[in-house]
Design a protein around this motif. Structure first.
Motif, PDB file in Angstrom:
ATOM      1  N   ASP A   5      45.910 -18.561  -0.058  1.00  0.00           N
ATOM      2  CA  ASP A   5      44.404 -17.589  -0.569  1.00  0.00           C
ATOM      3  C   ASP A   5      42.886 -18.040  -0.080  1.00  0.00           C
ATOM      4  N   THR A   6      43.113 -19.154   1.239  1.00  0.00           N
ATOM      5  CA  THR A   6      41.756 -18.497   1.863  1.00  0.00           C
ATOM      6  C   THR A   6      40.732 -17.917   1.933  1.00  0.00           C
ATOM      7  N   ARG A   7      39.838 -17.317   1.895  1.00  0.00           N
ATOM      8  CA  ARG A   7      39.163 -16.777   2.006  1.00  0.00           C
ATOM      9  C   ARG A   7      38.259 -16.856   3.099  1.00  0.00           C
ATOM     10  N   MET A   8      38.112 -16.026   3.748  1.00  0.00           N
ATOM     11  CA  MET A   8      36.739 -16.428   5.172  1.00  0.00           C
ATOM     12  C   MET A   8      35.693 -14.880   4.922  1.00  0.00           C
ATOM     13  N   ILE A   9      34.112 -15.186   5.090  1.00  0.00           N
ATOM     14  CA  ILE A   9      32.915 -14.015   4.844  1.00  0.00           C
ATOM     15  C   ILE A   9      32.914 -14.613   6.277  1.00  0.00           C
ATOM     16  N   LEU A  10      32.428 -13.168   7.226  1.00  0.00           N
ATOM     17  CA  LEU A  10      31.174 -13.101   8.259  1.00  0.00           C
ATOM     18  C   LEU A  10      30.146 -12.620   8.262  1.00  0.00           C
ATOM     19  N   VAL A  11      29.589 -12.896   8.184  1.00  0.00           N
ATOM     20  CA  VAL A  11      28.272 -12.164   8.218  1.00  0.00           C
ATOM     21  C   VAL A  11      27.013 -12.462   9.901  1.00  0.00           C
ATOM     22  N   CYS A  12      27.439 -11.014  10.310  1.00  0.00           N
ATOM     23  CA  CYS A  12      26.505 -10.938  11.985  1.00  0.00           C
ATOM     24  C   CYS A  12      25.024 -11.659  11.970  1.00  0.00           C
ATOM     25  N   GLY A  13      25.349 -12.751  12.850  1.00  0.00           N
ATOM     26  CA  GLY A  13      24.111 -12.753  12.444  1.00  0.00           C
ATOM     27  C   GLY A  13      23.292 -12.894  14.210  1.00  0.00           C
ATOM     28  N   GLY A  14      23.256 -11.957  15.084  1.00  0.00           N
ATOM     29  CA  GLY A  14      23.052 -11.136  15.800  1.00  0.00           C
ATOM     30  C   GLY A  14      21.230 -10.665  16.051  1.00  0.00           C
ATOM     31  N   THR A  15      20.274 -10.820  16.775  1.00  0.00           N
ATOM     32  CA  THR A  15      19.561 -10.519  15.932  1.00  0.00           C
ATOM     33  C   THR A  15      18.963  -9.119  15.341  1.00  0.00           C
ATOM     34  N   GLY A  16      19.835  -8.013  15.950  1.00  0.00           N
ATOM     35  CA  GLY A  16      19.223  -6.962  14.890  1.00  0.00           C
ATOM     36  C   GLY A  16      19.389  -6.889  13.065  1.00  0.00           C
ATOM     37  N   CYS A  17      20.680  -7.647  13.238  1.00  0.00           N
ATOM     38  CA  CYS A  17      21.219  -7.932  11.698  1.00  0.00           C
ATOM     39  C   CYS A  17      20.369  -9.080  10.863  1.00  0.00           C
TER      40      CYS A  17
ATOM     41  N   ALA B  40      17.077  -9.648  11.444  1.00  0.00           N
ATOM     42  CA  ALA B  40      16.340  -9.333  12.012  1.00  0.00           C
ATOM     43  C   ALA B  40      16.189  -7.832  10.253  1.00  0.00           C
ATOM     44  N   SER B  41      17.187  -7.749   9.734  1.00  0.00           N
ATOM     45  CA  SER B  41      17.299  -7.505   8.130  1.00  0.00           C
ATOM     46  C   SER B  41      18.421  -8.052   7.472  1.00  0.00           C
ATOM     47  N   GLU B  42      17.196  -9.201   7.659  1.00  0.00           N
ATOM     48  CA  GLU B  42      17.870 -10.583   6.469  1.00  0.00           C
ATOM     49  C   GLU B  42      19.376 -10.954   6.661  1.00  0.00           C
ATOM     50  N   SER B  43      19.976 -10.944   7.439  1.00  0.00           N
ATOM     51  CA  SER B  43      21.885 -11.482   7.337  1.00  0.00           C
ATOM     52  C   SER B  43      21.903 -12.957   6.677  1.00  0.00           C
ATOM     53  N   GLU B  44      20.909 -13.412   7.075  1.00  0.00           N
ATOM     54  CA  GLU B  44      20.720 -15.411   6.632  1.00  0.00           C
ATOM     55  C   GLU B  44      20.684 -15.319   5.608  1.00  0.00           C
ATOM     56  N   MET B  45      19.874 -14.668   4.889  1.00  0.00           N
ATOM     57  CA  MET B  45      19.481 -14.406   3.413  1.00  0.00           C
ATOM     58  C   MET B  45      21.439 -14.145   2.231  1.00  0.00           C
TER      59      MET B  45
ATOM     60  N   GLY C 146      35.545 -24.900   0.182  1.00  0.00           N
ATOM     61  CA  GLY C 146      36.620 -24.598   0.757  1.00  0.00           C
ATOM     62  C   GLY C 146      37.658 -24.316   0.217  1.00  0.00           C
ATOM     63  N   LYS C 147      37.501 -23.240  -0.170  1.00  0.00           N
ATOM     64  CA  LYS C 147      38.464 -21.889  -0.476  1.00  0.00           C
ATOM     65  C   LYS C 147      37.739 -20.731  -0.260  1.00  0.00           C
ATOM     66  N   VAL C 148      36.620 -20.932  -0.323  1.00  0.00           N
ATOM     67  CA  VAL C 148      36.091 -19.387   0.392  1.00  0.00           C
ATOM     68  C   VAL C 148      34.663 -19.772   1.292  1.00  0.00           C
ATOM     69  N   VAL C 149      35.113 -19.413   2.682  1.00  0.00           N
ATOM     70  CA  VAL C 149      33.754 -19.535   4.221  1.00  0.00           C
ATOM     71  C   VAL C 149      32.719 -19.019   3.699  1.00  0.00           C
ATOM     72  N   CYS C 150      31.923 -19.126   3.900  1.00  0.00           N
ATOM     73  CA  CYS C 150      31.331 -17.860   4.203  1.00  0.00           C
ATOM     74  C   CYS C 150      30.364 -18.753   5.504  1.00  0.00           C
ATOM     75  N   SER C 151      30.454 -17.624   7.010  1.00  0.00           N
ATOM     76  CA  SER C 151      29.659 -18.683   8.016  1.00  0.00           C
ATOM     77  C   SER C 151      29.230 -17.758   9.131  1.00  0.00           C
ATOM     78  N   ILE C 152      28.080 -17.363   9.448  1.00  0.00           N
ATOM     79  CA  ILE C 152      27.115 -16.197  10.276  1.00  0.00           C
ATOM     80  C   ILE C 152      28.601 -16.151  12.085  1.00  0.00           C
ATOM     81  N   SER C 153      28.101 -15.417  12.260  1.00  0.00           N
ATOM     82  CA  SER C 153      28.961 -15.147  13.690  1.00  0.00           C
ATOM     83  C   SER C 153      28.429 -14.093  14.773  1.00  0.00           C
ATOM     84  N   GLY C 154      28.678 -13.837  15.818  1.00  0.00           N
ATOM     85  CA  GLY C 154      27.607 -13.151  16.528  1.00  0.00           C
ATOM     86  C   GLY C 154      27.880 -11.800  16.558  1.00  0.00           C
TER      87      GLY C 154
END
Lengths: 625, 184
Positions: free
Chosen positions: A32-44, A46-51, A67-75
């Motif tokens: 039941d773990t969930r993973m959220i990946l957010v693009c951390g490339g230059t384009g995204c 610039a569009s505030e993906s870090e926020m 620990g159950k839900v993890v969010c991180s940046i990706s390429g």
């Protein structure tokens, strides 16, 4: 993470961390773990993906789901047109154009309640249907991701995720089971050719460098991605720096080098940062430095920044720049493999080339060799940009046709316009016309139609682009970037630019076209380095395929695409003009006359054709012809 | 108005900015007898430009001395690379990308609009030293073409009509700065 001193330790670290990616790869189902990946490339980015990441992390914490839900940046996911992109695992749902404030909706609906947020799913422009996963989207269907395998899968700032994806296993295999000769033989057998421009066999390059006996040798990663419109090397370094490091180490072992340099553009701060992190992590874990994996192999890597010079992508110029000199090229031979950095044997490999290497040793030369065409093996990453619907990074097997890339993957031309040309190879390449849309792309086929692979920039142009102006644009670039060392490039290209500018400003004659051809020939034959030798390509290819446009410019003083300002006239339609005076007030040279409620007129002799009147007119009374 | 690195006087060798640069150079442990010592020169020039905002002669001479190389070696490198500048740039640096993807999407019209609104040409600085405009070649964010960066912040899909709105914020901030300075 423990220090990795042996192959066995690497294997146990892999075992320990491989479950990190299981949610993402879908290998664990009942979890039941969930993973959220957010693009951390230059384009995204610039569009505030870090926020977006920050917002998700705050929500996770607030709901006690650490620990159950993890969010991180990706390429980079590659689909830059629709960025910022957010992927939710294990259901593999692909959200597009996500704003920081959308995080709470995705979290409440999807993560907490299992309902997908339809509003943020990608809509297929033809089927008008919402697509849930990346696999459903036509942009990804024809792609085969080898060099980009980890981009959008792992967090590039965590070495354990690279190891979890099988990273550094090829290095371990090479160091413990193969001799340098076997490594080179494997590379030659794979058929991998340089992805940075000329397409020379990577294995052969290594073989040359390995034959020269020297106490010191160097491996250089050419990350000076100067071709405007190409951004695949940047994405690989931002999304998967460790694969470049591993590739460099394997190259170092093969040729007998202990020191590597990454020469990277200063315009890519995010890539520099990620690379620095990766090198530090590899060092801290014993994967860079002395006695790597207990095999006695020493290797370290340093980063050197470029400073904005296109010519430094040429290997001899790059080497001069690394030595703290002006980045001027040298005559070849001697080749860097014999006499390179500090006069020692050196190999210079491009980022994408290096990123392919770990996979070749993981899956075997035979496997790699089975992909692609007869002369060009593997895949190629193209940076698809310009007037195409789906701008982004596209990795396809060699031999894919332009039509497949532009229409099936790229979704066709923007605003329903007509395709005119695909420009590949940047300022050294050419413009490919419509009749070659079905040519399977590889190194040879592109050359035979007057263009080249180059680093893989692919700019799509539509009926609204003037090919003469595009040729002038590239020539302007070359003139700015020519280092000035040899006469044909320094002066010849300058003359070409003057002629092309004259043509776009209505001063061209038919004799100019012959002059362009003859100058091109001389520049190609007599320039010192690759920059000059290929500089006339955009002019020659447009002269060949779009001669009618050149003729319209010189004979009729007309720009068929309506781009060249000096060849255009602005006119006020008396029947539409209501005399609001807006155009006259906005004219920077005050060449519009007329009083309130009277029809206005433009004095053509004073008009500078800036178009300000047309932008200001709310009644469509100003037209351009 | 706040005093930014770009506009501070840096003619005096004991200026704190020189100390910052020296700290960086000392970390490199340059050996005057090492024939390869110049390999960090470009990195040092990057650092110096970050600190001073540009590379005036006094900074060049200082670096040449630290490396035990002729001034000509330093100025030769500076003049070769586009990234380095020997004249100060504006406090607010507008960079319009003129890479191919941005160009075919109308970046030159965006550049013209910036030039018109600010009343300077590309490569120039406004008389008050506030704004400068440069064109650059590809930041690699082609999905956002045409791209403009202002002091490292990226603005994507910019249309000529957006230019005034983008600059508005900086005009307001500028007023605020002036008022604060007057108040103090």
């Amino acid at each position: 993470m423990p220090e990795i001193r042996t192959g066995e330790q690497l294997a146990s670290v892999y075992e320990q961390y491989k479950q990190l990616l299981s949610t993402r790869l879908g290998t664990v189902v009942d979890d039941d773990t969930r993973m959220i990946l957010v693009c951390g490339g230059t384009g995204c980015h610039a569009s505030e993906s870090e926020m977006i990441v920050e917002n998700f992390q705050a929500l996770i914490h607030k709901n006690g789901l650490d620990g159950k839900v993890v969010c991180s940046i990706s390429g980079c996911f590659g689909f830059c047109e629709k960025g910022p992109i957010v992927k939710v695992f294990p259901d593999n749902v692909f959200y597009v154009q996500v704003k920081p404030e959308d995080a709470s909706e995705i979290f409440d609906q999807h993560i907490l309640n299992g309902h997908k947020v339809k509003r943020l799913l990608y809509e297929d422009p033809i089927l008008k249907e919402k697509m849930e996963t990346a696999e459903d989207i036509s942009f990804y269907k024809l792609q085969q991701r080898i060099a980009l395998r980890n981009c959008g899968l792992i967090n590039p700032e965590k070495i354990e995720e690279y190891i979890a994806s099988g990273g550094y296993q090829s290095l371990a295999k090479v160091l413990t089971q193969m001799t340098p000769q076997q490594v080179i033989a494997e590379m030659i057998a794979s058929g991998l050719r340089g992805r940075g421009g000329a397409g020379f066999s990577t294995g052969r390059k290594w073989e040359f460098a390995s034959k020269y006996a020297s106490e010191e040798k160097f491996v250089i990663c050419n990350a000076d991605e100067g071709d405007p419109g190409a951004f695949m090397d940047r994405s690989i370094m931002e999304g998967d720096s460790h694969s470049v490091i591993e590739g460099m180490m394997i190259a170092g072992y093969a040729i007998g080098a202990q020191q590597g340099y990454v020469y990277i553009r200063a315009e890519y701060p995010l890539a520099v940062k990620r690379l620095e992190i990766a090198i530090q992590q590899a060092r801290a874990n014993g994967l860079l430095g002395r006695d790597i994996l207990g095999t006695g192999f020493n290797f370290d890597i340093a980063i050197r920044l470029g400073a904005g010079a296109f010519v430094c992508g040429e290997e001899t110029a790059l080497i001069h720049s690394l030595q703290g000199l002006r980045g001027e090229p040298a005559t070849k031979p001697p080749f860097p493999a014999e006499n390179g950095l500090w006069a020692k044997p050196t190999i210079v490999n491009n980022v994408e080339t290096l990123a392919n290497i770990p996979v070749i040793f993981q899956r075997g030369a035979q496997w790699f060799n089975s992909i692609g065409t007869k002369t060009s093996k593997g895949t190629k990453v193209f940076a698809l940009a310009g007037k195409v619907n789906n701008v982004g990074l596209v990795e396809v097997p060699m031999g894919t046709t332009l039509r497949e890339i532009i229409y099936d993957i790229g979704g066709g031309i923007k605003d329903g316009a007509e395709f005119k040309s695909a420009q590949t190879g940047g300022p050294s390449g050419g413009c490919i016309p419509k009749q070659y849309l079905d040519t399977p792309i590889d190194y040879e086929s592109l050359q035979s139609i007057g263009s080249m692979m180059g680093s893989g920039g692919m700019i799509i142009m539509s009926e609204h682009d003037c090919m003469v102006n595009i040729a002038r644009f590239y020539m302007e670039f070359i003139v700015e970037e020519s280092c000035g060392r040899c006469v044909p490039c320094r002066i010849g290209n300058k003359r070409m630019l003057e002629i092309l500018t004259g043509i776009t400003e209505g001063r061209g004659t038919e004799a100019d076209l012959d002059e362009l051809r003859s100058l091109s020939e001389t520049i190609i034959d007599t320039s010192l380095c690759g920059l000059g030798q290929t500089a006339p390509n955009p002019v020659l290819s447009t002269l060949k395929y779009f001669l009618d446009e050149y003729e319209a410019h010189v004979k009729e003083k007309r720009c068929p695409a309506g781009v060249c300002q000096k060849l255009m006239h602005y006119k006020i339609l008396p029947e539409k003009c209501i005399g609001c005076t807006s155009c006259a007030r906005g004219c920077p040279v005050s060449c519009i006359s007329g009083t309130v409620k009277q029809v206005h007129t433009i004095d053509q002799s004073k008009c500078i054709k800036c178009g300000a009147c047309m932008t200001r007119c709310k009644f469509g009374a100003v037209v351009r012809e | 108005m706040t005093n930014t690195p770009n506009h501070s006087p840096c003619v005096e060798q004991n200026h704190p900015q020189f100390k910052e640069l020296d700290q960086y150079i000392e970390g490199l442990q340059i050996d005057p007898d090492d024939p390869r010592r110049k390999d960090t020169l470009i990195m040092t020039l990057h650092r110096a430009q970050e600190i001073f905002g540009y590379l005036p002669e006094v900074v060049q001479l200082h670096i040449a001395k630290k490396y035990s190389i002729p001034h000509a070696d330093v100025s030769g490198v500076i003049s070769f690379y586009n990234f380095f500048t020997t004249t100060p740039k504006g406090k607010i640096q507008v960079n319009v990308c003129l890479g191919t993807a941005c160009y075919v999407n109308g970046a030159n019209k965006v550049l013209q609009e910036f030039e018109q609104v600010l009343g300077i040409r590309s490569g120039q600085v406004t008389a008050d030293g506030k704004f400068s405009i440069e064109s650059l070649r590809c930041v690699g964010a082609c999905g956002l073409a045409p791209v403009v960066t202002i002091n490292h912040k990226v603005y994507g899909k910019v249309k000529p009509g957006d230019v005034r709105e983008i600059l508005e914020k900086f005009f307001i901030e500028e007023d605020k700065d002036v008022k604060e300075a007057a108040h103090a």
